[in-house]
Design a protein around this motif. Structure first.
Motif, PDB file in Angstrom:
ATOM      1  N   ASP A  97      27.063  -8.584 -17.041  1.00 57.76           N
ATOM      2  CA  ASP A  97      27.602  -7.543 -16.173  1.00 57.76           C
ATOM      3  C   ASP A  97      27.006  -6.170 -16.474  1.00 57.76           C
ATOM      4  OD1 ASP A  97      29.188  -6.693 -14.061  1.00 57.76           O
ATOM      5  OD2 ASP A  97      30.990  -6.453 -15.267  1.00 57.76           O
ATOM      6  N   CYS A  98      25.712  -6.139 -16.804  1.00 62.69           N
ATOM      7  CA  CYS A  98      25.074  -4.866 -17.147  1.00 62.69           C
ATOM      8  C   CYS A  98      24.641  -4.082 -15.915  1.00 62.69           C
ATOM      9  CB  CYS A  98      23.888  -5.091 -18.078  1.00 62.69           C
ATOM     10  SG  CYS A  98      22.456  -5.869 -17.282  1.00 62.69           S
ATOM     11  N   GLY A  99      24.393  -4.772 -14.806  1.00 67.94           N
ATOM     12  CA  GLY A  99      24.006  -4.102 -13.574  1.00 67.94           C
ATOM     13  C   GLY A  99      22.544  -3.736 -13.453  1.00 67.94           C
ATOM     14  N   ALA A 100      21.714  -4.121 -14.396  1.00 67.30           N
ATOM     15  CA  ALA A 100      20.292  -3.762 -14.347  1.00 67.30           C
ATOM     16  C   ALA A 100      19.578  -4.342 -13.131  1.00 67.30           C
ATOM     17  CB  ALA A 100      19.595  -4.218 -15.628  1.00 67.30           C
ATOM     18  N   CYS A 101      20.032  -5.465 -12.652  1.00 68.16           N
ATOM     19  CA  CYS A 101      19.383  -6.146 -11.532  1.00 68.16           C
ATOM     20  C   CYS A 101      19.640  -5.469 -10.186  1.00 68.16           C
ATOM     21  CB  CYS A 101      19.840  -7.596 -11.452  1.00 68.16           C
ATOM     22  SG  CYS A 101      21.635  -7.800 -11.290  1.00 68.16           S
ATOM     23  N   GLU A 102      20.809  -4.907 -10.029  1.00 71.51           N
ATOM     24  CA  GLU A 102      21.234  -4.394  -8.715  1.00 71.51           C
ATOM     25  C   GLU A 102      20.324  -3.305  -8.139  1.00 71.51           C
ATOM     26  OE1 GLU A 102      25.336  -3.105  -6.483  1.00 71.51           O
ATOM     27  OE2 GLU A 102      25.208  -2.799  -8.637  1.00 71.51           O
ATOM     28  N   PRO A 103      20.011  -2.246  -8.864  1.00 72.46           N
ATOM     29  CA  PRO A 103      19.219  -1.172  -8.255  1.00 72.46           C
ATOM     30  C   PRO A 103      17.759  -1.516  -7.978  1.00 72.46           C
ATOM     31  CG  PRO A 103      19.649  -0.668 -10.557  1.00 72.46           C
ATOM     32  CD  PRO A 103      20.437  -1.912 -10.218  1.00 72.46           C
ATOM     33  N   VAL A 104      17.229  -2.552  -8.609  1.00 74.36           N
ATOM     34  CA  VAL A 104      15.817  -2.887  -8.393  1.00 74.36           C
ATOM     35  C   VAL A 104      15.587  -3.857  -7.237  1.00 74.36           C
ATOM     36  CG1 VAL A 104      15.199  -2.399 -10.792  1.00 74.36           C
ATOM     37  CG2 VAL A 104      15.776  -4.741 -10.122  1.00 74.36           C
ATOM     38  N   CYS A 105      16.647  -4.398  -6.668  1.00 75.26           N
ATOM     39  CA  CYS A 105      16.503  -5.345  -5.558  1.00 75.26           C
ATOM     40  C   CYS A 105      16.066  -4.595  -4.299  1.00 75.26           C
ATOM     41  CB  CYS A 105      17.821  -6.085  -5.302  1.00 75.26           C
ATOM     42  SG  CYS A 105      17.704  -7.258  -3.939  1.00 75.26           S
ATOM     43  N   PRO A 106      14.877  -4.894  -3.783  1.00 77.66           N
ATOM     44  CA  PRO A 106      14.373  -4.148  -2.629  1.00 77.66           C
ATOM     45  C   PRO A 106      15.111  -4.441  -1.321  1.00 77.66           C
ATOM     46  CG  PRO A 106      12.892  -5.941  -3.142  1.00 77.66           C
ATOM     47  CD  PRO A 106      13.928  -5.903  -4.237  1.00 77.66           C
ATOM     48  N   VAL A 107      15.865  -5.522  -1.260  1.00 66.34           N
ATOM     49  CA  VAL A 107      16.586  -5.870  -0.030  1.00 66.34           C
ATOM     50  C   VAL A 107      18.102  -5.709  -0.198  1.00 66.34           C
ATOM     51  CG1 VAL A 107      14.783  -7.361   0.896  1.00 66.34           C
ATOM     52  CG2 VAL A 107      16.544  -8.343  -0.599  1.00 66.34           C
ATOM     53  N   GLU A 108      18.527  -5.122  -1.303  1.00 68.17           N
ATOM     54  CA  GLU A 108      19.939  -4.865  -1.593  1.00 68.17           C
ATOM     55  C   GLU A 108      20.807  -6.120  -1.463  1.00 68.17           C
ATOM     56  OE1 GLU A 108      21.047  -1.476   0.786  1.00 68.17           O
ATOM     57  OE2 GLU A 108      19.705  -0.169  -0.342  1.00 68.17           O
ATOM     58  N   ALA A 109      20.317  -7.203  -2.026  1.00 68.81           N
ATOM     59  CA  ALA A 109      21.021  -8.490  -1.968  1.00 68.81           C
ATOM     60  C   ALA A 109      22.002  -8.676  -3.119  1.00 68.81           C
ATOM     61  CB  ALA A 109      20.008  -9.632  -1.975  1.00 68.81           C
ATOM     62  N   ILE A 110      21.958  -7.832  -4.133  1.00 65.52           N
ATOM     63  CA  ILE A 110      22.760  -8.021  -5.342  1.00 65.52           C
ATOM     64  C   ILE A 110      23.929  -7.041  -5.379  1.00 65.52           C
ATOM     65  CG2 ILE A 110      22.735  -8.028  -7.863  1.00 65.52           C
ATOM     66  CD1 ILE A 110      19.712  -8.600  -7.690  1.00 65.52           C
ATOM     67  N   SER A 111      25.107  -7.570  -5.699  1.00 66.40           N
ATOM     68  CA  SER A 111      26.277  -6.720  -5.896  1.00 66.40           C
ATOM     69  C   SER A 111      27.262  -7.432  -6.819  1.00 66.40           C
ATOM     70  CB  SER A 111      26.945  -6.374  -4.564  1.00 66.40           C
ATOM     71  OG  SER A 111      27.351  -7.545  -3.912  1.00 66.40           O
ATOM     72  N   GLN A 112      28.213  -6.677  -7.329  1.00 67.34           N
ATOM     73  CA  GLN A 112      29.265  -7.284  -8.133  1.00 67.34           C
ATOM     74  C   GLN A 112      30.096  -8.191  -7.241  1.00 67.34           C
ATOM     75  OE1 GLN A 112      31.073  -3.675  -9.733  1.00 67.34           O
ATOM     76  NE2 GLN A 112      30.439  -4.359 -11.770  1.00 67.34           N
TER      77      GLN A 112
END
Length: 109
Positions: free
Chosen positions: A42-57
């Motif tokens: 649950d660090c969130g490092a993946c979320e901001p780098v997704c170019p299509v904004e597919a990642i969220s909590q």
């Protein structure tokens, strides 16, 4: 399940998130990536780098993508086509390599 990858990832799989993940918990299906809920910290490092904004909590997934919360879990807990057992929590995608199969929901889209 801390983070979830939803529909915008299907057929895109940029993999920027994989490179950012400090615990190697993002696994590659055939057409989409999946975050292992037992391995994610649950660090969130993946979320901001997704170019299509597919990642969220999981608790912040957009309503139109709500079904991906459960589907992401299924990738690890149910037997996928061509496999003999559920993937479970193998300790990182580097150990398994590309899984190469998706959940029935993703495969059917």
């Amino acid at each position: 399940m801390p983070y979830v990858i939803a529909a915008p990832c299907i057929d895109v799989m940029d993999k920027s998130c994989v490179e950012e993940c400090p615990v190697d918990c993002i696994y590659e299906g055939e057409r989409k990536l999946y975050i292992n809920p037992k391995e994610c910290i649950d660090c969130g490092a993946c979320e901001p780098v997704c170019p299509v904004e597919a990642i969220s909590q999981d608790r912040r997934v957009a309503e139109e993508h709500a079904e991906f919360v459960e589907d992401n879990r299924r990738f690890f807990t149910e037997v996928l086509d061509g496999r003999e057992a559920p993937l479970g929590a193998p300790g990182g995608s580097g150990r398994t390599g590309r899984i190469g199969v998706d959940t029935p929901m993703v495969a059917g889209r």
